[in-house]
Design an enzyme around this catalytic site. Structure first.
Site, PDB file in Angstrom:
ATOM      1  N   ASP A   2     -14.447 -46.153 -52.272  1.00  0.00           N
ATOM      2  CA  ASP A   2     -15.443 -46.557 -51.285  1.00  0.00           C
ATOM      3  C   ASP A   2     -16.859 -46.237 -51.764  1.00  0.00           C
ATOM      4  OD1 ASP A   2     -13.331 -47.171 -49.593  1.00  0.00           O
ATOM      5  OD2 ASP A   2     -13.907 -45.768 -48.027  1.00  0.00           O
ATOM      6  N   HIS A  54     -17.412 -52.927 -47.567  1.00  0.00           N
ATOM      7  CA  HIS A  54     -17.515 -51.673 -46.805  1.00  0.00           C
ATOM      8  C   HIS A  54     -18.831 -51.644 -46.019  1.00  0.00           C
ATOM      9  CE1 HIS A  54     -15.964 -47.751 -45.875  1.00  0.00           C
ATOM     10  NE2 HIS A  54     -16.902 -47.078 -46.520  1.00  0.00           N
ATOM     11  N   HIS A  58     -23.509 -49.019 -44.861  1.00  0.00           N
ATOM     12  CA  HIS A  58     -22.704 -47.893 -44.369  1.00  0.00           C
ATOM     13  C   HIS A  58     -23.552 -46.987 -43.470  1.00  0.00           C
ATOM     14  CE1 HIS A  58     -19.793 -44.684 -44.155  1.00  0.00           C
ATOM     15  NE2 HIS A  58     -19.063 -45.129 -45.166  1.00  0.00           N
ATOM     16  N   HIS A 145     -14.152 -41.965 -53.695  1.00  0.00           N
ATOM     17  CA  HIS A 145     -15.459 -42.625 -53.678  1.00  0.00           C
ATOM     18  C   HIS A 145     -15.986 -42.699 -55.101  1.00  0.00           C
ATOM     19  CE1 HIS A 145     -14.804 -41.133 -49.621  1.00  0.00           C
ATOM     20  NE2 HIS A 145     -15.640 -42.069 -49.209  1.00  0.00           N
TER      21      HIS A 145
END
Length: 172
Positions: A2, A54, A58, A145
């Site tokens: 991510d 994503h 974010h 990540h």
């Protein structure tokens, strides 16, 4: 993975491991990062990795995520590499009907995780390795990540260990 691509070389180091071991991964990218790191996004595509969404920044969670947050990311990823994302992961794992409907309109599956390495919290390669290796099971989705150097360091150890145990590392 991510939140990437990362600006500190972590994403590229992870891609080096992916290339070395001939594996695939799914990258849930931020549109803002993809826009600025197109070479990295194109390399992910060239290595056969799955390109995923994503949100653009974010910076919204749950019901605060708008359709525009999702679509803007898909558009940025497409502009970066010529491919639209095929999967979506909501920020923080907090789903809303807007995200569900937008993902469906965009033709993306929604994917969560089953093993959280908490790499964002510990930033400790040994802890990340332990969580990934001990949490892995057939069909598991390991969350990491690609924006942390500590995660990239851990991936260099996790991948060969899981391959040695007979796991096949694939996209979602």
């Amino acid at each position: 993975f991510d939140d990437g691509p990362g600006y500190n070389g972590a994403s590229d180091k992870i891609l080096d491991v992916i290339e070395k071991y001939h594996i695939k991964a799914t990258f849930f990218m931020l549109g803002s990062n993809a826009s600025n790191l197109t070479k990295n996004v194109k390399r992910k595509v060239a290595l056969g990795c799955q390109i995923a969404n994503h949100t653009y920044n974010h910076d919204h969670y749950g019901k605060a995520v708008t359709e525009a947050d999702v679509v803007k990311c898909s558009d940025a990823v497409y502009k970066a590499c010529g491919k639209r994302p095929t999967a979506f992961r909501c920020p923080g794992g907090n789903m809303s009907s807007v995200m569900q409907n937008t993902a469906k309109k965009e033709g993306m599956i929604i994917a969560y995780w089953s093993v959280d390495t908490e790499d964002w919290k510990s930033r400790n390669p040994a802890q990340i390795i332990s969580r990934a290796e001990h949490g892995a099971y057939d069909g598991s989705i390991i969350l990491m990540h690609d924006i942390y150097g500590s995660t990239a360091d851990a991936v260099e150890k996790i991948v060969p260990a899981l391959v040695k145990k007979g796991y096949q590392i694939v996209t979602v």
